[in-house]
Write a protein that holds these residues in place. Structure first.
Motif, PDB file in Angstrom:
ATOM      1  N   LEU A 120      39.229  37.693   3.422  1.00  0.00           N
ATOM      2  CA  LEU A 120      39.009  36.364   4.007  1.00  0.00           C
ATOM      3  C   LEU A 120      38.739  35.026   2.533  1.00  0.00           C
ATOM      4  N   PRO A 121      39.059  34.118   2.593  1.00  0.00           N
ATOM      5  CA  PRO A 121      39.076  32.750   2.047  1.00  0.00           C
ATOM      6  C   PRO A 121      37.477  32.218   0.957  1.00  0.00           C
ATOM      7  N   ILE A 122      37.727  32.375  -0.059  1.00  0.00           N
ATOM      8  CA  ILE A 122      36.100  32.115  -0.693  1.00  0.00           C
ATOM      9  C   ILE A 122      36.522  30.974  -1.597  1.00  0.00           C
ATOM     10  N   ALA A 123      35.061  30.688  -1.803  1.00  0.00           N
ATOM     11  CA  ALA A 123      35.211  29.439  -2.914  1.00  0.00           C
ATOM     12  C   ALA A 123      34.274  29.775  -4.083  1.00  0.00           C
ATOM     13  N   VAL A 124      34.853  30.261  -5.133  1.00  0.00           N
ATOM     14  CA  VAL A 124      33.892  30.844  -6.125  1.00  0.00           C
ATOM     15  C   VAL A 124      33.459  29.476  -7.397  1.00  0.00           C
ATOM     16  N   SER A 125      32.647  29.687  -7.977  1.00  0.00           N
ATOM     17  CA  SER A 125      31.773  28.440  -9.148  1.00  0.00           C
ATOM     18  C   SER A 125      32.853  28.334 -10.627  1.00  0.00           C
ATOM     19  N   LEU A 126      33.678  27.537 -11.092  1.00  0.00           N
ATOM     20  CA  LEU A 126      33.858  27.018 -12.497  1.00  0.00           C
ATOM     21  C   LEU A 126      33.641  28.638 -13.013  1.00  0.00           C
ATOM     22  N   ARG A 127      32.119  27.997 -13.559  1.00  0.00           N
ATOM     23  CA  ARG A 127      31.537  28.568 -14.596  1.00  0.00           C
ATOM     24  C   ARG A 127      31.795  30.631 -14.385  1.00  0.00           C
ATOM     25  N   ALA A 128      30.666  30.721 -13.092  1.00  0.00           N
ATOM     26  CA  ALA A 128      31.330  31.963 -13.011  1.00  0.00           C
ATOM     27  C   ALA A 128      32.759  33.189 -13.169  1.00  0.00           C
ATOM     28  N   ALA A 129      33.553  32.078 -12.368  1.00  0.00           N
ATOM     29  CA  ALA A 129      34.914  32.895 -13.098  1.00  0.00           C
ATOM     30  C   ALA A 129      35.512  32.433 -14.034  1.00  0.00           C
ATOM     31  N   GLY A 130      35.070  31.734 -14.584  1.00  0.00           N
ATOM     32  CA  GLY A 130      35.009  31.797 -16.578  1.00  0.00           C
ATOM     33  C   GLY A 130      34.465  32.853 -16.845  1.00  0.00           C
ATOM     34  N   THR A 131      32.929  32.963 -16.543  1.00  0.00           N
ATOM     35  CA  THR A 131      31.907  34.411 -16.895  1.00  0.00           C
ATOM     36  C   THR A 131      33.131  36.031 -16.801  1.00  0.00           C
ATOM     37  N   ILE A 132      33.000  35.991 -15.376  1.00  0.00           N
ATOM     38  CA  ILE A 132      33.833  37.133 -14.792  1.00  0.00           C
ATOM     39  C   ILE A 132      35.142  37.637 -15.046  1.00  0.00           C
ATOM     40  N   GLY A 133      36.359  36.292 -15.429  1.00  0.00           N
ATOM     41  CA  GLY A 133      37.389  36.314 -14.938  1.00  0.00           C
ATOM     42  C   GLY A 133      38.000  35.758 -13.823  1.00  0.00           C
ATOM     43  N   LEU A 134      37.670  35.203 -13.130  1.00  0.00           N
ATOM     44  CA  LEU A 134      37.983  34.752 -11.870  1.00  0.00           C
ATOM     45  C   LEU A 134      39.393  34.307 -11.856  1.00  0.00           C
ATOM     46  N   ARG A 135      40.124  33.942 -11.482  1.00  0.00           N
ATOM     47  CA  ARG A 135      41.266  33.630 -10.667  1.00  0.00           C
ATOM     48  C   ARG A 135      41.620  32.566  -9.201  1.00  0.00           C
ATOM     49  N   VAL A 136      42.018  31.750  -9.290  1.00  0.00           N
ATOM     50  CA  VAL A 136      42.235  31.298  -7.927  1.00  0.00           C
ATOM     51  C   VAL A 136      44.193  31.897  -7.547  1.00  0.00           C
ATOM     52  N   GLY A 137      43.435  32.475  -6.297  1.00  0.00           N
ATOM     53  CA  GLY A 137      44.615  33.339  -6.210  1.00  0.00           C
ATOM     54  C   GLY A 137      44.356  34.682  -6.225  1.00  0.00           C
ATOM     55  N   ASP A 138      43.295  35.042  -6.771  1.00  0.00           N
ATOM     56  CA  ASP A 138      43.020  37.143  -6.965  1.00  0.00           C
ATOM     57  C   ASP A 138      42.531  37.321  -5.676  1.00  0.00           C
ATOM     58  N   THR A 139      42.545  38.187  -5.612  1.00  0.00           N
ATOM     59  CA  THR A 139      42.119  39.229  -4.194  1.00  0.00           C
ATOM     60  C   THR A 139      41.374  40.405  -4.071  1.00  0.00           C
ATOM     61  N   VAL A 140      39.517  39.538  -4.025  1.00  0.00           N
ATOM     62  CA  VAL A 140      38.985  40.479  -4.592  1.00  0.00           C
ATOM     63  C   VAL A 140      38.977  41.579  -4.295  1.00  0.00           C
ATOM     64  N   ASP A 141      39.533  42.966  -4.391  1.00  0.00           N
ATOM     65  CA  ASP A 141      39.333  44.374  -3.562  1.00  0.00           C
ATOM     66  C   ASP A 141      37.212  44.577  -4.027  1.00  0.00           C
ATOM     67  N   SER A 142      36.943  44.637  -2.951  1.00  0.00           N
ATOM     68  CA  SER A 142      35.663  45.208  -2.848  1.00  0.00           C
ATOM     69  C   SER A 142      35.855  46.467  -1.816  1.00  0.00           C
ATOM     70  N   GLY A 143      36.287  46.956  -1.329  1.00  0.00           N
ATOM     71  CA  GLY A 143      36.684  47.884  -0.417  1.00  0.00           C
ATOM     72  C   GLY A 143      38.107  48.328   0.210  1.00  0.00           C
ATOM     73  N   PRO A 144      38.446  49.179   1.409  1.00  0.00           N
ATOM     74  CA  PRO A 144      39.467  49.302   2.250  1.00  0.00           C
ATOM     75  C   PRO A 144      38.638  48.466   3.108  1.00  0.00           C
ATOM     76  N   ALA A 145      37.796  47.619   3.667  1.00  0.00           N
ATOM     77  CA  ALA A 145      37.660  46.579   5.337  1.00  0.00           C
ATOM     78  C   ALA A 145      36.828  45.724   4.458  1.00  0.00           C
ATOM     79  N   ALA A 146      37.097  45.289   3.095  1.00  0.00           N
ATOM     80  CA  ALA A 146      35.951  44.300   2.930  1.00  0.00           C
ATOM     81  C   ALA A 146      37.071  43.133   1.367  1.00  0.00           C
ATOM     82  N   ARG A 147      37.916  42.725   1.618  1.00  0.00           N
ATOM     83  CA  ARG A 147      39.056  41.815   1.290  1.00  0.00           C
ATOM     84  C   ARG A 147      38.084  40.939   1.319  1.00  0.00           C
ATOM     85  N   ALA A 148      38.443  39.996  -0.179  1.00  0.00           N
ATOM     86  CA  ALA A 148      38.714  38.452  -0.209  1.00  0.00           C
ATOM     87  C   ALA A 148      39.705  37.345  -0.185  1.00  0.00           C
TER      88      ALA A 148
END
Length: 946
Positions: free
Chosen positions: A166-194
């Motif tokens: 699922l394509p999503i957008a997150v805030s720049l501040r949250a990305a810098g705090t947690i370590g998120l980057r554009v292009g990351d596939t967030v793994d939240s389980g076998p049937a929940a990817r973003a």
């Protein structure tokens, strides 16, 4: 032969002159002053209701806005449908169209969309995990996201492809705090990817649009119930990806948030607003909203009923004070209008009786006087009403217009009514009505009726208190002080003449004639029936009573607010450290040495303490370890559990090593004060207290109902002295709180605390404090890692209520206007008596009276009546407070629950009384000094011409 023009002129000689025009031309100054008085009076009584409404509406808007968009919005949810974003927008438009007819809505803070039912952890390696907990992601579709945020990297999300994350957008501040980057596939389980396809920055992080969403513009550090912490943030998907969003979250819901416009709320329509909200919660409105959207499962939740109920309670609490001031002004203004009319009628008594003796009918004379008043008053009153309506715009105009109409009618009818009384003659007599026995009986009956009504009103107010909730102030509670003042004025009119006459008799024995002559004329004027002597005294008494009553109420509220603030803080200043971190010893020493500190002490509070052997089970208590003498002074000042420090200080000798040498430390009990609830649960002998650091033996030496260190105590407590307790358990010598009383400045205390590095920490505690710092910068945030509180700042926070400020400002303005009208009444009376006084002084001047003695005579004549009225007002104000005080609820005016009652106070009544007395006496003396000599000279020249 007469010409045509000469015959016309001779015919005109038999036409009567136009009464009103001729009369006004012959007395231009009197007509102009009457118009000015009418203009000022009508403008005042019209402006006061408008100012009251504006203040109440503005305060209600501020109150609602401060509660936040969550508390003042309608939250509607429904099960998601396979709709397009346009369908959600259409449902929003239909909801707004349906609800806006009953409730005022605003676009500020409005949003709608679809949220995932479940938030999921981001299990990717490399993301920041404080305490080992994976960060959490909330996913939702939010309409209008691109209008409130700026894309900083990547692209806005688009539709989700089948089988793709699922394509999503997150805030720049949250990305810098947690370590998120554009292009990351967030793994939240076998049937929940973003997949993160874009980063954005909120245009205004404090915009109401973002409020109530789960960390939309930064990452939040959330403390879990088990003690761990984790990062949380929100991700946003496109509207076309709603099916994939629901699959990611295991379901979801459509939501619409419709905020109510705080600036459109009206204090006079709170009941209607509550009814309208209730209709949409469970009533016809809910059915119509479901039908409008075609969603029978539509659910509405809101906190508006609680917000409106609190606003109604606040409005009711301040309504008496807000109404007493304007009511007092209205009463004084009415007296001034009647006084002006009475003085004018008395001045024209000979003229009116001459007209009547020459054949003029009583009705005809009164109609002409009515015409004079109408021509003079109506234009001025109309201009004043229009000016008040324009200068003070507010939706409600009925009360203001009715007040203007009432004041205008009184100004128009006062002169004819007074003239009618002067022209009336008792049957069978030829004297004036004021001297007849029947008029004395009528006056006595009227005064007894006023006294009876006042007594009944006071008794009813004391019996039932304030009226039950209603749309407006309690009229009986508002008019009762004025009735008390009116009764006091009538009693003063009966008492003053004989008292002043007695003083004149005593002054007769003196060496000079000035005091006797002045008091004799004052006694004649106050007790005579030729001039309306009661009205100026009544105006002064009403003004002083209103000002004194309100000043007492405000002073009581200020005192109660300071006591409530001291109770909440635990003193005049307090330092509280979170997580039981001890205070450095050098801080306590430096804080004790601050300017203004009268008594201070460090306090150790152990909340995880158990009293063993009390009954069958251990009782959890809070242990408070204090220095007895300083803490006793703090308790006495705060008024929370005052005790004799000797009860704890005398046992401090037990901390002496010589005493401890003869007994094991564990066998040495410490003295203790306990809360009353523990007294019935004690076992015989010393009591055992188990703390996290060990056990203490305590001997109960007394009970105390409260203790300053625990203003919010909800369970039992034990107070022990620090010396003996620290001898048994050394860690109890390290205080974790500091309390003090005195004139302490929080701005000096905070730098002292922060200078020791107590605001800084590392590791997880540092993250928590940094998070607290970020939240504290936002509206409604929490304090930083430590808390410095002062009673002065807490009281200011309690008083920072716009409704209280508006009410107090309105009352003080009304009190000032009442004093001004009372001063005008005195000046009118002085000016009316000036010609007669000038004639007397002229005759006395021919007999050797010096100018200075003439001024003293004027003062001796006028000041006793003024001082008597002002003093009577002070007594009546104190009596009104004593009689009506129990009916006033001070808690909502204070801003915190208090048990204080409104009781008479000397200083709040004395200050306005002294101020009014000085103003009136100065005005009288100034008028006498300025105009007396000129009028006396005029009288003497007139005598020479005669």
């Amino acid at each position: 032969m007469l010409t045509y023009r000469e015959r016309g002129r001779r015919g005109d000689e038999h036409r009567p002159a136009p009464w009103v025009r001729t009369r006004l031309r012959s007395a231009r100054t009197a007509a102009a002053l009457t118009a000015v008085l009418a203009f000022v009076t009508v403008l005042t009584v019209t402006a006061l209701p408008r100012a009251t409404d504006r203040g109440a509406n503005s305060a209600l808007a501020t109150f609602a806005q401060d509660r936040g968009v969550k508390a003042t919005s309608l939250h509607l949810t429904a099960r998601p449908r396979p709709d397009t974003p346009a369908d959600l927008d259409s449902a929003r438009d239909r909801l707004v169209g349906q609800i806006s007819g009953d409730l005022p809505l605003t676009r500020d803070g409005e949003h709608h969309g679809t949220r995932a039912l479940t938030d999921r952890a981001m299990l990717n390696d490399g993301y920041d995990r404080p305490g080992g907990m994976a960060p959490q992601l909330h996913l939702l579709y939010l309409q209008g996201l691109a209008e409130h945020a700026t894309l900083t990297d990547g692209a806005w999300p688009g539709p989700a492809a089948p089988g793709e994350p699922l394509p999503i957008a997150v805030s720049l501040r949250a990305a810098g705090t947690i370590g998120l980057r554009v292009g990351d596939t967030v793994d939240s389980g076998p049937a929940a990817r973003a997949r993160i396809v874009g980063l954005y920055r909120a245009d205004d992080p404090h915009d109401r649009y973002w409020q109530e969403l789960p960390c939309p513009e930064r990452a939040c550090l959330k403390t879990l119930d088990g003690g761990g912490v984790r990062w949380e943030t929100a991700g946003f998907a496109a509207g076309d990806s709603r099916p994939a969003l629901l699959a990611w979250g295991g379901g979801g819901e459509d939501f619409w948030r419709l905020p109510v416009d705080p600036h459109a709320l009206r204090a006079d329509r709170l009941a209607a607003l509550r009814s309208g909200v209730g209709s949409y919660l469970a009533g016809p409105g809910a059915v119509l909203a479901a039908e409008a959207t075609g969603r029978p499962d539509l659910t509405l939740t809101t906190l508006l009923p609680e917000v409106l109920a609190e606003a109604t309670a606040r409005h009711r609490a301040t309504a008496p004070l807000a109404a007493i001031g304007p009511a007092g002004v209205a009463g004084v203004a009415a007296v001034v209008l009647c006084l002006a009319a009475a003085l004018a009628a008395d001045r024209r008594t000979a003229e009116l009786r001459l007209l009547q003796a020459r054949g003029g009918s009583r009705a005809g004379i009164l109609l002409r006087l009515l015409g004079e008043s109408a021509v003079t008053v109506l234009p001025a009153a109309g201009a004043a009403t229009a000016l008040a309506l324009v200068l003070l715009p507010t939706p409600r105009w009925t009360a203001a217009v009715l007040a203007a109409v009432a004041a205008t009618l009184l100004a128009v009818l006062a002169l004819p009514v007074r003239a009618a009384a002067l022209l009336s003659r008792p049957r069978g007599t030829g004297g004036p009505p004021d001297g007849s026995p029947g008029s004395g009986r009528r006056r006595a009956v009227g005064e007894l009726l006023v006294l009876a009504v006042t007594g009944a009103a006071v008794a009813e107010v004391r019996r039932r208190g304030a009226a039950p909730p209603a749309s407006g102030p309690d009229p009986l509670l508002v008019t009762a002080p004025l009735l008390v003042a009116l009764s006091g004025g009538l009693l003063l009119a009966r008492i003053q003449p004989p008292v002043v006459g007695r003083l004149a008799a005593l002054a007769r024995r003196g060496r000079g004639p000035i005091a006797f002559l002045g008091l004799a004329r004052s006694a004649r004027d106050s007790g005579g029936r030729q001039r309306p002597a009661v009205l100026p005294a009544l105006a002064l008494l009403l003004a002083v009573t209103t000002a004194g009553f309100g000043a007492t109420l405000l002073d009581t509220v200020d005192g109660a607010r300071l006591r409530a603030a001291r109770t909440a803080v635990g003193g005049d200043a307090a330092v509280l450290v979170p997580q039981d971190a001890p205070l450095p010893e050098d801080f306590v020493t430096a804080a004790d040495a601050l300017p203004g500190v009268r008594a201070s002490t460090g306090v150790r509070i152990e909340r995880q303490t158990y009293l063993l052997g009390a009954g069958r089970l251990a009782v959890q208590v809070t242990l408070v370890v204090v220095e007895p003498r300083a803490y006793a002074e703090i308790a006495r000042t705060v008024g929370a559990g005052a005790f004799d420090p000797a009860l704890l200080a005398d046992a401090a000798v037990l901390a002496d090593p010589a005493v401890l040498a003869d007994a094991a430390p564990s066998d040495v009990p410490v003295p203790a004060l306990i809360s009353p609830g523990l007294a019935g649960q004690l076992t015989p002998g010393p009591q055992r207290l188990r703390t996290p650091g060990g056990e203490l033996l305590a001997t109960v030496v007394g009970t105390t109902p409260a203790t300053p260190a625990l203003p919010e105590a909800v369970r039992e407590f034990v107070v022990v002295p620090v010396g003996p307790a620290a001898a048994r358990l050394p860690e109890l010598a390290r205080p974790d709180n500091w309390f003090a009383v005195g004139d302490i400045d929080g701005d000096r205390l905070r730098p002292l605390f922060a200078a020791r590095g107590l605001a800084d920490a590392s590791g997880l505690a540092g993250l928590l404090r940094e998070e607290a710092r970020e939240v504290s910068e936002e509206p409604g945030g929490i304090p930083d890692g430590y808390l410095v509180r002062t009673a002065r700042e807490t009281a200011a926070a309690l008083a920072a209520d716009p409704l209280q400020h508006s009410t107090v400002r309105l009352f003080r303005s009304a009190a000032g206007a009442g004093v001004a009208f009372a001063l005008l009444a005195v000046l009118l009376t002085v000016l009316r008596a000036s010609p007669d006084r000038a004639a007397v002084l002229a005759r006395l001047r021919t007999m050797g009276l010096r100018p200075r003695e003439g001024l003293a005579l004027i003062v001796a004549e006028t000041v006793p009546q003024t001082l008597a009225a002002v003093a009577g007002g002070a007594v009546v104000a104190a009596g009104a407070v004593a009689l009506l005080g129990p009916a006033f609820d001070l808690s909502l005016l204070v801003g915190a629950p208090v048990g204080d009652r409104l009781v008479p106070r000397v200083l709040p009544v004395l200050l306005p009384t002294a101020g009014v007395a000085l103003l009136v006496c100065a005005a009288v003396v100034l008028e006498a000094a300025v105009s007396g000599r000129r009028q006396i000279a005029t009288e003497l020249r007139a005598g020479d011409r005669r």
